[in-house]
Scaffold this motif. Structure first.
Motif, short mmCIF file in Angstrom:
data_model
loop_
_atom_site.label_atom_id
_atom_site.label_comp_id
_atom_site.label_asym_id
_atom_site.label_seq_id
_atom_site.Cartn_x
_atom_site.Cartn_y
_atom_site.Cartn_z
N SER A 25 0.85 -1.19 0.00
CA SER A 25 0.00 0.00 0.00
C SER A 25 0.89 1.23 0.00
O SER A 25 2.12 1.12 0.13
N ALA A 26 0.27 2.40 -0.12
CA ALA A 26 1.04 3.64 -0.04
C ALA A 26 1.50 3.90 1.40
O ALA A 26 2.61 4.36 1.62
N PHE A 42 -3.78 12.94 5.65
CA PHE A 42 -2.80 12.05 5.03
C PHE A 42 -1.38 12.58 5.20
O PHE A 42 -0.47 11.83 5.58
C1 LIG Z 1 -5.28 7.09 0.36
C2 LIG Z 1 -4.09 7.91 0.64
C3 LIG Z 1 -2.96 7.39 1.29
C4 LIG Z 1 -2.91 5.98 1.83
O1 LIG Z 1 -3.00 5.04 0.85
P1 LIG Z 1 -3.23 3.50 1.25
O2 LIG Z 1 -3.29 2.80 -0.03
O3 LIG Z 1 -4.52 3.47 2.03
O4 LIG Z 1 -2.10 3.10 2.10
C5 LIG Z 1 -1.86 8.21 1.46
N1 LIG Z 1 -1.85 9.48 1.01
C6 LIG Z 1 -2.92 10.02 0.39
C7 LIG Z 1 -2.84 11.43 -0.07
C8 LIG Z 1 -4.07 9.25 0.18
O5 LIG Z 1 -5.13 9.78 -0.44
#
Ligand SMILES: *Cc1c(COP(=O)(O)O)cnc(C)c1O
Length: 358
Positions: free
Chosen positions: A67-68, A92
């Motif tokens: 994931s991010a 975030f």
């Molecule tokens: C959704 C989001 C994340 C987290 O991403 P995941 O795939 O849930 O880990 C991080 N930064 C931003 C700006 C996001 O919109």
């Protein structure tokens, strides 16, 4: 009823997603070995398509994570010895800062209220900050930071590593990767896929930093998905652990579709749809754009204040087959968030505006 999802992630699936998924099933990609030539071809293809789409040069590697959010941890472990710097204007960007603190880094914070954005000229970065964490699109508030401002900052602080969270906008922002050392996104936002895959782009400067930190006894860069290991495997288009093969395949296919349309067209359409939504809100007596400064208004996640309870609008839209996102946290009652990703067309946005008008 079949709904159109205007939610900012997970979001509407890209129109070609289902057909690509079917091909993946027909080709039994769920069962192939990640050490096979077939997988290496898939990785190579996705790598090529992302490079073409986002103009990523050979100096940068492209790696896959879960994931991010996982990238936050990898990045901070691998690219920060002592100090990081964070521009924070929503949940975030705040979370990345929280991760830095949890990992015992000395995290510097430049914070603004929800709905406000950053320009290069106002930002002072402390001397000892090693990594600068920027968010292109703060999804909770619908605020963007323009790439030109990011590039200006990097030119002013050329010795520091610059990393951009482009999770809820990639491939829209036109980042200059000769200036941006690292960037990351996940696929359930603007790429229109189900969640479960993060993409981490990082250059040799990041790798060198990680290799240096790896030699210190007093520090860890982590065991899982550390940059030297990702990079080593990447040389042969492999991954340290068994990856999300299906996700990597589908991402390559959707990137290929977007390349066929052309990134310039994708960007123009995104801006056209965003203009429609903001213009509608400005001309309406029931909605107002949350973000005051036009230059800070997100092109990919449009946040609007609602006159009455937001729930009413969301319910009415749902009855017409459209799901819109709620406001974030405390703003749930009085805001809506509309994802403007490539998966929704100009026609679908017009339909949504018609429903919101009623
Ligand atoms: C959704 C989001 C994340 C987290 O991403 P995941 O795939 O849930 O880990 C991080 N930064 C931003 C700006 C996001 O919109």
């Amino acid at each position: 009823m079949k709904y159109t999802y205007f939610t900012p992630g997970p979001a509407e699936l890209y129109p070609t997603f289902a057909a690509h998924l079917q091909t993946a099933m027909d080709e039994q990609l769920g069962s192939i070995s990640h050490r096979s030539a077939r997988f290496r071809d898939i990785y190579r293809h996705t790598d090529e398509q992302l490079r073409a789409l986002m103009n990523i040069p050979a100096t940068h590697g492209i790696f896959f994570t879960g994931s991010a959010s996982e990238v936050w941890e990898r990045l901070l472990l691998n690219c920060v010895e002592h100090e990081s710097f964070h521009l924070v204007n929503g949940s975030f960007s705040r979370k990345c800062y929280d991760y830095a603190q949890a990992l015992h880094k000395f995290a510097h914070l430049h914070e603004k209220p929800l709905g406000e954005g950053f320009d290069a000229a106002e930002v002072e970065i402390p001397e000892y900050a090693e990594l600068v964490c920027l968010t292109h699109n703060e999804t909770s508030a619908g605020v963007q930071m323009r790439p030109t401002d990011m590039h200006k900052l990097k030119r002013k602080y050329a010795q520091k590593l610059f990393c951009v969270d482009m999770v809820s906008s990639a491939p829209y922002p036109d980042l200059d990767f000769s200036l941006i050392d690292s960037a990351y996104f996940s696929v359930q936002k603007a790429f229109g896929m189900p969640a479960g895959l993060g993409v981490w782009i990082a250059n040799q400067a990041c790798l060198e930093k990680a290799e240096r930190l790896q030699r210190y006894d007093s520090l860890t860069i982590g065991a899982h998905h550390n940059l030297p290991t990702l990079w080593k495997n990447y040389q042969t288009f492999e991954t340290p652990a068994t990856p999300n093969v299906l996700g990597i395949y589908l991402l390559g296919k959707i990137a290929e579709d977007l390349n066929r349309i052309g990134i310039e067209t994708v960007r123009k359409e995104t801006e056209e749809k965003a203009r429609m939504l903001y213009r509608f809100a400005e001309g309406s007596d029931r909605y107002t754009p949350f973000v005051q400064q036009e230059r800070h208004r997100s092109q990919t996640v449009v946040v609007l204040n609602t006159d009455g309870p937001a729930k009413g609008v969301m319910e009415a839209a749902k009855q017409q087959g459209m799901i819109i996102g709620s406001g974030y946290g405390k703003l749930k009652e009085t805001q809506i968030r509309i994802a403007n990703f490539p998966a929704v067309s100009v026609e679908q946005v017009s339909e949504l505006i018609k429903v919101m008008q009623k």
